[in-house]
Design a protein around this motif. Structure first.
Motif, PDB file in Angstrom:
ATOM      1  N   VAL A 152      -2.159  14.909   4.982  1.00  0.00           N
ATOM      2  CA  VAL A 152      -1.163  13.886   4.650  1.00  0.00           C
ATOM      3  C   VAL A 152      -1.485  13.343   3.256  1.00  0.00           C
ATOM      4  CG1 VAL A 152      -0.254  11.613   5.254  1.00  0.00           C
ATOM      5  CG2 VAL A 152      -0.772  13.280   7.058  1.00  0.00           C
ATOM      6  N   GLU A 174       3.246   4.815  -6.277  1.00  0.00           N
ATOM      7  CA  GLU A 174       4.598   5.020  -6.785  1.00  0.00           C
ATOM      8  C   GLU A 174       4.547   5.484  -8.241  1.00  0.00           C
ATOM      9  OE1 GLU A 174       7.675   5.011  -5.951  1.00  0.00           O
ATOM     10  OE2 GLU A 174       7.826   4.070  -3.991  1.00  0.00           O
ATOM     11  N   SER A 175       5.636   6.070  -8.707  1.00  0.00           N
ATOM     12  CA  SER A 175       5.616   6.662 -10.042  1.00  0.00           C
ATOM     13  C   SER A 175       5.608   5.622 -11.161  1.00  0.00           C
ATOM     14  CB  SER A 175       6.798   7.610 -10.204  1.00  0.00           C
ATOM     15  OG  SER A 175       8.007   6.935  -9.971  1.00  0.00           O
ATOM     16  N   ASN A 176       5.766   4.326 -10.840  1.00  0.00           N
ATOM     17  CA  ASN A 176       5.672   3.320 -11.896  1.00  0.00           C
ATOM     18  C   ASN A 176       4.222   2.905 -12.146  1.00  0.00           C
ATOM     19  OD1 ASN A 176       5.311   1.976  -9.523  1.00  0.00           O
ATOM     20  ND2 ASN A 176       6.511   0.187 -10.086  1.00  0.00           N
ATOM     21  N   HIS A 229      -0.729   6.793 -11.010  1.00  0.00           N
ATOM     22  CA  HIS A 229       0.075   7.941 -10.610  1.00  0.00           C
ATOM     23  C   HIS A 229       0.218   8.927 -11.776  1.00  0.00           C
ATOM     24  CE1 HIS A 229       3.646   9.828  -8.528  1.00  0.00           C
ATOM     25  NE2 HIS A 229       3.930  10.138  -9.776  1.00  0.00           N
ATOM     26  N   ARG A 263       6.708  15.731   0.074  1.00  0.00           N
ATOM     27  CA  ARG A 263       6.401  14.905   1.247  1.00  0.00           C
ATOM     28  C   ARG A 263       5.250  13.928   0.998  1.00  0.00           C
ATOM     29  NH1 ARG A 263       2.122  17.733   3.250  1.00  0.00           N
ATOM     30  NH2 ARG A 263       1.940  19.706   2.158  1.00  0.00           N
ATOM     31  N   THR A 264       4.822  13.776  -0.270  1.00  0.00           N
ATOM     32  CA  THR A 264       3.791  12.796  -0.606  1.00  0.00           C
ATOM     33  C   THR A 264       4.280  11.385  -0.284  1.00  0.00           C
ATOM     34  OG1 THR A 264       3.220  14.222  -2.454  1.00  0.00           O
ATOM     35  CG2 THR A 264       2.258  12.019  -2.439  1.00  0.00           C
ATOM     36  N   LEU A 265       3.463  10.630   0.454  1.00  0.00           N
ATOM     37  CA  LEU A 265       3.818   9.237   0.740  1.00  0.00           C
ATOM     38  C   LEU A 265       3.591   8.412  -0.517  1.00  0.00           C
ATOM     39  CD1 LEU A 265       2.075   8.710   4.201  1.00  0.00           C
ATOM     40  CD2 LEU A 265       4.403   9.464   3.750  1.00  0.00           C
ATOM     41  N   MET A 266       4.603   7.645  -0.920  1.00  0.00           N
ATOM     42  CA  MET A 266       4.486   6.845  -2.130  1.00  0.00           C
ATOM     43  C   MET A 266       4.243   5.386  -1.759  1.00  0.00           C
ATOM     44  SD  MET A 266       4.901   8.803  -4.760  1.00  0.00           S
ATOM     45  CE  MET A 266       5.517  10.454  -5.152  1.00  0.00           C
ATOM     46  N   MET A 267       3.093   4.857  -2.172  1.00  0.00           N
ATOM     47  CA  MET A 267       2.736   3.478  -1.830  1.00  0.00           C
ATOM     48  C   MET A 267       2.937   2.584  -3.045  1.00  0.00           C
ATOM     49  SD  MET A 267       1.799   3.639   1.219  1.00  0.00           S
ATOM     50  CE  MET A 267       1.502   4.951   2.363  1.00  0.00           C
ATOM     51  N   SER A 268       3.442   1.390  -2.785  1.00  0.00           N
ATOM     52  CA  SER A 268       3.697   0.521  -3.933  1.00  0.00           C
ATOM     53  C   SER A 268       2.493  -0.342  -4.291  1.00  0.00           C
ATOM     54  CB  SER A 268       4.933  -0.345  -3.668  1.00  0.00           C
ATOM     55  OG  SER A 268       4.879  -0.881  -2.386  1.00  0.00           O
ATOM     56  N   GLY A 295      -1.989  -0.399  -0.137  1.00  0.00           N
ATOM     57  CA  GLY A 295      -1.210   0.528   0.688  1.00  0.00           C
ATOM     58  C   GLY A 295      -1.958   1.841   0.862  1.00  0.00           C
ATOM     59  N   SER A 331      -5.380   1.340   2.956  1.00  0.00           N
ATOM     60  CA  SER A 331      -5.216   1.071   4.387  1.00  0.00           C
ATOM     61  C   SER A 331      -4.659   2.292   5.115  1.00  0.00           C
ATOM     62  CB  SER A 331      -4.351  -0.167   4.634  1.00  0.00           C
ATOM     63  OG  SER A 331      -3.056   0.050   4.178  1.00  0.00           O
ATOM     64  N   GLU A 332      -3.780   3.080   4.475  1.00  0.00           N
ATOM     65  CA  GLU A 332      -3.291   4.288   5.145  1.00  0.00           C
ATOM     66  C   GLU A 332      -4.426   5.300   5.300  1.00  0.00           C
ATOM     67  OE1 GLU A 332      -0.705   5.014   6.770  1.00  0.00           O
ATOM     68  OE2 GLU A 332      -0.739   7.201   6.916  1.00  0.00           O
TER      69      GLU A 332
END
Lengths: 320, 309
Positions: free
Chosen positions: B168, B173-175, B179, B201-206, B210, B213-214
């Protein structure tokens, strides 16, 4: 019926005329025109504001549809820092999450409303109704936090590779749409005249038959409205969804495990990326383009709902 | 009767005065925003400092400690990501932007279009840690393996010596400057011709939290974060440049001596050469007192640069 109301109106007008001296009547006429004008203006302004919002969206978002070939817009890849603007995964993401929320929330909400309105004894209703309203007052970010901390690990326990999935988002959204669905459908049930129920029971229908064959059809337009408002709440929600759906912009394979894959919704995309874009850049206008798509989707849903409700009303001869 | 014209004249004077005050205010604020630094009144207002989430804790600690050095200078610090900070600098809403990447050419163009010449200061060095769940048996990965994992060419942990389980992917996030750094240095292995991007399918965390903890609750997850943000509930992977190089764990020392592959400069960016209170603040940040805070928070002070060269 019609004769009776006309008669009443005439009686009222006569009484009003008799009660007031002519001078006051004249002044009232003046203020009434003014009030009527104000009401009309505020009514029109609502329409004008919606129109202006749409114009603004179109002005800012139009380059999306002019500068990017349609084939790219419908491609499967959203990665704006490399100029990949495929809206398809975002659209699918929003639809999967919203559809899931509706499937969960509508049956739950309607049955709760039926219980509250038709079956529950008054003392239970007095406890449950305020509780439902409290539910409506919970800020979405709090629900998002709850979903992130408690719901996600449970979903992961179901066998998903991660707990941040479309299903997690749907559950949170369903929870958020429930209060609106429950209170509005309960109101719709309440508006059904008591005589309908009495009539049905009098000809020997059971309580269930009365609810299913008489009360629900009579309240149909109100119930449809409740469902529509629930959908509106679900498709437009941003923060809670952003926290729990994982925000991976890819199109999950069709199948039963579709809700168990992470998705990225349109609203979350706008929220996550708006702060970063340079004003006037293509990425900026694409975010507004997503806004247009969202607008069109909700507008279509409302239109279809309006038609459905309208046709029901017409079939029933304009009553209820 | 004589009263009425008098009142009218008074009202005129009133509005005139108001207008004058308004004009003066506009003129003053115009000056202040066009040359924020050399305005002697700049110390009256807060220095606005915004950007990289990697740098936000250090920036906060700096701002706090600077209160004892210059109590009359207030500093407001916010996060949001490097791109957000630089965008705010160009919009004129902040004085110093924090960035965990260099300012991009198109951002420089946008700045120049608005008459701003951005100036970049290296204020700290960060080692980027690759993190996995504590129960994941994998200990080490090479950069090419990481590239294959994050582009989706490797999808199962057993391909890199782990269990038979799906990987996983977790990313910012890309901002986020982190990243962009990870995209360039890991996904594309530093090759500017390489157009590879993160798997869809990469999960993007802001946020950084985030990611940690994931990763700390998902046994199959892999993520990356600034070394200063990694806690005891995640496992840090040793990284090698390629199969022939030694595997190195990130630390202040390995980042400073360059043996760890994923270390990068952190920047503060101002609109034009800073002057006045902002210049004094940046000088203090680069002083030993300011750099001590960098080391305290798990980042690498830039004095380490001298050892490296």
């Amino acid at each position: 019926m019609a004769n009776l109301t006309e008669f009443a109106r005439e009686r009222y007008a006569q009484a009003a005329l008799r009660a007031r001296p002519a001078s006051i009547w004249l002044r009232r006429g003046w203020s009434e025109t003014l009030i009527e004008l104000l009401i009309r203006l505020s009514g029109l302004s609502t329409i004008a504001i919606v129109g202006l919002i749409f114009l603004f969206l179109v002005r800012e978002g139009l380059p999306t549809f002019l500068d990017i070939p349609l084939r790219q817009l419908f491609s499967g890849r959203w990665y704006p820092i490399e100029g990949l603007y495929g809206l398809w995964p975002l659209l699918v993401g929003s639809l999967v999450v919203t559809a899931g929320a509706i499937i969960i929330a509508v049956p739950l909400g309607l049955t709760t409303a039926i219980y509250l309105g038709e079956i529950a004894p008054p003392w239970q209703r007095e406890i449950l109704k305020p509780l439902v309203e409290v539910l409506a007052g919970i800020p979405s970010i709090v629900l998002g936090f709850l979903g992130w901390v408690t719901l996600a690990p449970i979903i992961q326990g179901l066998g998903a590779p991660t707990g941040l999935t479309a299903l997690t988002g749907s559950l949170i959204l369903a929870y958020m749409a429930l209060p609106a669905i429950i209170s509005i459908s309960e109101d719709a049930l309440y508006a059904v005249p008591k005589e309908y129920r009495d009539g049905a029971l009098a000809i020997g229908a059971t309580q269930w038959q009365t609810i299913w064959r008489v009360v629900l059809p009579a309240a149909r337009s109100g119930l449809a409205m409740a469902v529509m408002l629930g959908i509106g709440r679900a498709i437009g929600e941003t923060m809670a969804v952003m926290m729990v759906t994982g925000n991976a912009a890819f199109v999950p394979d069709l199948g039963l495990d579709m809700p168990l894959s992470p998705v990225r919704t349109m609203t979350a995309t706008i929220a996550a990326e708006m702060g970063e874009v340079a004003q006037g850049s293509l990425h900026y206008s694409v975010l507004f383009g997503i806004g247009i798509v969202l607008f069109v989707v909700t507008f279509t849903i409302n239109l279809i709902a309006g038609r459905l409700v309208g046709s029901v009303v017409r079939r029933r001869g304009g009553q209820l | 009767m004589t009263n009425a014209p008098l009142r009218a004249r008074q009202r005129e004077r009133w509005t005139g005065g108001l207008l004058l005050a308004l004009l003066a205010w506009i003129a003053l604020s115009g000056c202040a925003s066009s040359a924020s630094g050399d305005d002697p009144g700049a110390s009256d207002r807060a220095i606005q400092n915004k950007g990289s989430d990697t740098l936000v804790n250090v920036a906060l600690a700096w701002a706090e400690a600077y209160q004892t050095v210059a109590p009359d200078v207030a500093i407001a610090v916010t996060g949001g990501g490097s791109g957000t900070g630089i965008a705010s600098l160009l919009n004129g809403t902040v004085d110093i932007a924090n960035a965990s990447r260099e300012i991009k050419p198109d951002e420089i163009d946008a700045a120049r279009a608005q008459g701003i010449e951005p100036v970049e200061f290296t204020v700290a060095i960060d080692a980027l840690a690759v993190i996995i769940h504590l129960d994941n048996p994998v200990d080490q990965l090479t950069l090419p393996q990481l590239a294959d994992i994050y582009t989706g060419r490797i999808t199962n942990w057993n391909e890199v010596g782990g269990r038979d389980a799906p990987i996983v992917l977790v990313s910012r996030e890309s901002n986020s400057g982190t990243h962009v750094y990870f995209l360039e240095e890991v996904v594309r292995l530093g090759d500017s011709e390489n157009r590879d991007i993160f798997a869809a399918r990469t999960l993007m965390m802001s946020s950084s939290v985030g990611i940690t903890s994931e990763v700390s609750r998902n046994v199959n997850a892999i993520g990356y974060d600034g070394l200063g943000y990694v806690t005891d509930s995640e496992k840090i992977v040793a990284v090698a440049r390629d199969g022939a190089s030694p595997y190195v764990l990130p630390s202040v020392e390995t980042a400073a001596d360059g043996s760890y592959a994923l270390s990068r400069n952190l920047y503060m960016i101002t609109a034009g050469q800073p002057t006045g209170a902002i210049a004094a603040y940046l000088d203090w940040i680069l002083s030993p007192a300011g750099q001590k805070i960098v080391a305290d928070l798990g980042f690498v002070p830039i004095s380490g640069l001298a050892d490296k060269e």
